[in-house]
Scaffold this motif. Structure first.
Motif, PDB file in Angstrom:
ATOM      1  N   ALA A   2      48.366  52.636  44.955  1.00  0.00           N
ATOM      2  CA  ALA A   2      48.024  51.816  44.116  1.00  0.00           C
ATOM      3  C   ALA A   2      47.739  50.432  44.670  1.00  0.00           C
ATOM      4  N   SER A   3      48.552  49.874  45.323  1.00  0.00           N
ATOM      5  CA  SER A   3      48.598  48.589  46.031  1.00  0.00           C
ATOM      6  C   SER A   3      47.454  48.669  47.157  1.00  0.00           C
ATOM      7  N   ARG A   4      47.447  49.667  47.741  1.00  0.00           N
ATOM      8  CA  ARG A   4      46.470  49.752  48.995  1.00  0.00           C
ATOM      9  C   ARG A   4      45.064  49.947  48.582  1.00  0.00           C
ATOM     10  N   ARG A   5      44.997  50.468  47.351  1.00  0.00           N
ATOM     11  CA  ARG A   5      43.579  50.466  46.768  1.00  0.00           C
ATOM     12  C   ARG A   5      43.073  49.034  46.568  1.00  0.00           C
ATOM     13  N   VAL A   6      43.970  48.351  45.988  1.00  0.00           N
ATOM     14  CA  VAL A   6      43.569  46.777  45.483  1.00  0.00           C
ATOM     15  C   VAL A   6      43.352  46.213  46.717  1.00  0.00           C
ATOM     16  N   LEU A   7      43.972  46.455  47.965  1.00  0.00           N
ATOM     17  CA  LEU A   7      43.875  45.247  49.013  1.00  0.00           C
ATOM     18  C   LEU A   7      42.724  45.930  49.811  1.00  0.00           C
ATOM     19  N   ALA A   8      42.274  47.085  49.470  1.00  0.00           N
ATOM     20  CA  ALA A   8      40.971  47.813  50.306  1.00  0.00           C
ATOM     21  C   ALA A   8      39.765  47.096  49.782  1.00  0.00           C
ATOM     22  N   GLU A   9      39.715  46.506  48.480  1.00  0.00           N
ATOM     23  CA  GLU A   9      38.592  45.947  47.671  1.00  0.00           C
ATOM     24  C   GLU A   9      38.344  44.515  48.199  1.00  0.00           C
ATOM     25  N   PRO A  10      37.129  44.260  48.529  1.00  0.00           N
ATOM     26  CA  PRO A  10      36.855  42.881  49.034  1.00  0.00           C
ATOM     27  C   PRO A  10      37.097  42.017  47.823  1.00  0.00           C
ATOM     28  N   ALA A  11      38.107  40.991  48.068  1.00  0.00           N
ATOM     29  CA  ALA A  11      38.325  39.725  47.264  1.00  0.00           C
ATOM     30  C   ALA A  11      39.350  38.853  47.957  1.00  0.00           C
ATOM     31  N   SER A  12      39.434  37.451  47.223  1.00  0.00           N
ATOM     32  CA  SER A  12      40.015  36.513  47.766  1.00  0.00           C
ATOM     33  C   SER A  12      41.463  36.784  47.683  1.00  0.00           C
ATOM     34  N   PRO A  13      42.341  36.134  48.568  1.00  0.00           N
ATOM     35  CA  PRO A  13      43.820  36.192  48.412  1.00  0.00           C
ATOM     36  C   PRO A  13      44.366  35.861  47.090  1.00  0.00           C
ATOM     37  N   ARG A  14      43.958  35.185  46.388  1.00  0.00           N
ATOM     38  CA  ARG A  14      44.372  34.823  45.046  1.00  0.00           C
ATOM     39  C   ARG A  14      43.869  36.094  44.208  1.00  0.00           C
ATOM     40  N   GLU A  15      42.826  36.670  44.192  1.00  0.00           N
ATOM     41  CA  GLU A  15      42.257  37.727  43.420  1.00  0.00           C
ATOM     42  C   GLU A  15      43.211  39.053  43.756  1.00  0.00           C
ATOM     43  N   HIS A  16      43.542  39.321  45.031  1.00  0.00           N
ATOM     44  CA  HIS A  16      44.501  40.246  45.659  1.00  0.00           C
ATOM     45  C   HIS A  16      45.772  40.034  44.812  1.00  0.00           C
ATOM     46  N   PHE A  17      46.154  38.915  45.022  1.00  0.00           N
ATOM     47  CA  PHE A  17      47.717  38.458  44.347  1.00  0.00           C
ATOM     48  C   PHE A  17      47.773  38.935  42.812  1.00  0.00           C
ATOM     49  N   TYR A  18      46.787  38.693  42.102  1.00  0.00           N
ATOM     50  CA  TYR A  18      46.664  38.967  40.572  1.00  0.00           C
ATOM     51  C   TYR A  18      46.498  40.354  40.519  1.00  0.00           C
ATOM     52  N   ARG A  19      45.601  41.030  41.356  1.00  0.00           N
ATOM     53  CA  ARG A  19      45.197  42.514  41.010  1.00  0.00           C
ATOM     54  C   ARG A  19      46.532  43.324  41.337  1.00  0.00           C
ATOM     55  N   LEU A  20      47.250  42.891  42.425  1.00  0.00           N
ATOM     56  CA  LEU A  20      48.448  43.340  42.944  1.00  0.00           C
ATOM     57  C   LEU A  20      49.502  43.696  41.580  1.00  0.00           C
ATOM     58  N   GLY A  21      49.477  42.435  41.022  1.00  0.00           N
ATOM     59  CA  GLY A  21      50.343  42.307  39.885  1.00  0.00           C
ATOM     60  C   GLY A  21      49.988  43.188  38.679  1.00  0.00           C
ATOM     61  N   ARG A  22      48.818  43.448  38.716  1.00  0.00           N
ATOM     62  CA  ARG A  22      48.326  44.302  37.431  1.00  0.00           C
ATOM     63  C   ARG A  22      48.316  45.682  37.803  1.00  0.00           C
ATOM     64  N   ALA A  23      48.115  46.080  39.207  1.00  0.00           N
ATOM     65  CA  ALA A  23      48.450  47.439  39.642  1.00  0.00           C
ATOM     66  C   ALA A  23      49.873  47.859  39.439  1.00  0.00           C
ATOM     67  N   TYR A  24      50.756  46.925  39.573  1.00  0.00           N
ATOM     68  CA  TYR A  24      51.955  47.146  39.356  1.00  0.00           C
ATOM     69  C   TYR A  24      52.452  47.514  38.025  1.00  0.00           C
ATOM     70  N   ILE A  25      52.068  46.632  37.218  1.00  0.00           N
ATOM     71  CA  ILE A  25      52.188  46.904  35.598  1.00  0.00           C
ATOM     72  C   ILE A  25      51.939  47.974  35.051  1.00  0.00           C
ATOM     73  N   ASP A  26      50.443  48.337  35.560  1.00  0.00           N
ATOM     74  CA  ASP A  26      49.616  49.746  35.391  1.00  0.00           C
ATOM     75  C   ASP A  26      50.232  50.866  35.618  1.00  0.00           C
ATOM     76  N   PHE A  27      51.003  50.790  37.034  1.00  0.00           N
ATOM     77  CA  PHE A  27      51.871  51.881  37.338  1.00  0.00           C
ATOM     78  C   PHE A  27      52.849  52.090  36.477  1.00  0.00           C
ATOM     79  N   GLY A  28      53.834  51.084  36.160  1.00  0.00           N
ATOM     80  CA  GLY A  28      54.938  51.301  35.274  1.00  0.00           C
ATOM     81  C   GLY A  28      54.599  51.877  33.960  1.00  0.00           C
ATOM     82  N   LEU A  29      53.366  51.382  33.393  1.00  0.00           N
ATOM     83  CA  LEU A  29      53.089  51.851  32.009  1.00  0.00           C
ATOM     84  C   LEU A  29      52.542  53.137  31.956  1.00  0.00           C
ATOM     85  N   THR A  30      51.965  53.639  33.040  1.00  0.00           N
ATOM     86  CA  THR A  30      51.545  54.822  33.134  1.00  0.00           C
ATOM     87  C   THR A  30      52.356  55.823  33.733  1.00  0.00           C
TER      88      THR A  30
END
Length: 216
Positions: free
Chosen positions: A83-111
């Protein structure tokens, strides 16, 4: 006369298929038991009984309850890393990657709440202590590999790589884990709107770690 069987024939393929299905069944049942009772409280006998097989039959697939839990933890970390690799594969600024990694982590846990409980919310099996000390625990290595992605993105967000990054990355993980585990463990709490709560939490975390000039 000696009669031999063809290990690559249809019958052998069918046996391998059934064996694979049984292995997955054991993992599925064990995951539920571990999540409900804690890994230390679940024996291979209990798992075998829940699956509907004998204990020797279970040992044909796994040597111990620890081996089962280790396989489940490896799968959890692999899923989180993917899930983290998919986030980092998408074009984004470092801060956006930072936010999306956190979201991916939470989504993984809840799923995958049962897998998350096993990987992150239960005490470490004492049986792995020696392996950890020797640096030979594959579960710990897999977990650190997933954590490394957060550390690397944080270093890019802040534009530097220092020993302080390690402390900050672990603090962020603890913060995001805290929300994830509470949402899993206390579903009956009168939470605010979940989406709004998650977004607010991640924005607050990101605001603590801003470079001098936002890369966006």
């Amino acid at each position: 006369m000696t009669i031999t069987t063809n290990p690559t024939g249809p019958a052998a393929n069918d046996r391998r298929s059934r064996g694979g299905d049984r292995r997955e069944q054991i993992l599925d049942v064990a995951l539920q038991l571990f999540a409900q009772h804690g890994m230390a409280q679940v024996s291979t006998r209990q798992i075998a009984q829940a699956v509907g097989i004998s204990q020797p039959s279970l040992y044909a697939h796994f040597a111990s309850a620890h081996e089962i839990s280790a396989e489940l933890c490896l799968r959890a970390f692999a899923g989180l890393a993917e899930a983290s690799r998919r986030v980092l594969a998408e074009p984004a600024s470092p801060r956006e990657h930072f936010y999306r990694l956190g979201r991916a982590y939470i989504d993984f846990g809840l799923t995958h709440p049962d897998m998350y409980r096993l990987a992150f919310m239960q005490e470490t099996d004492p049986a792995v202590a020696e392996l950890v000390q020797q640096g030979k625990d594959p579960v710990l290595a897999a977990g650190q590999g997933a954590f490394d992605m957060l550390r690397e993105v944080l270093a890019r967000v802040l534009g530097r790589s220092t020993e302080e990054i390690e402390i900050q990355a672990q603090s962020i993980w603890a913060s995001v884990h805290g929300l994830t585990s509470l949402l899993i463990a206390r579903p009956m709490f009168p939470w605010a709107d979940r989406e709004a709560l998650i977004a607010h939490h991640l924005e607050a975390v990101c605001a603590l770690y801003q470079p001098d000039a936002d890369p966006r």
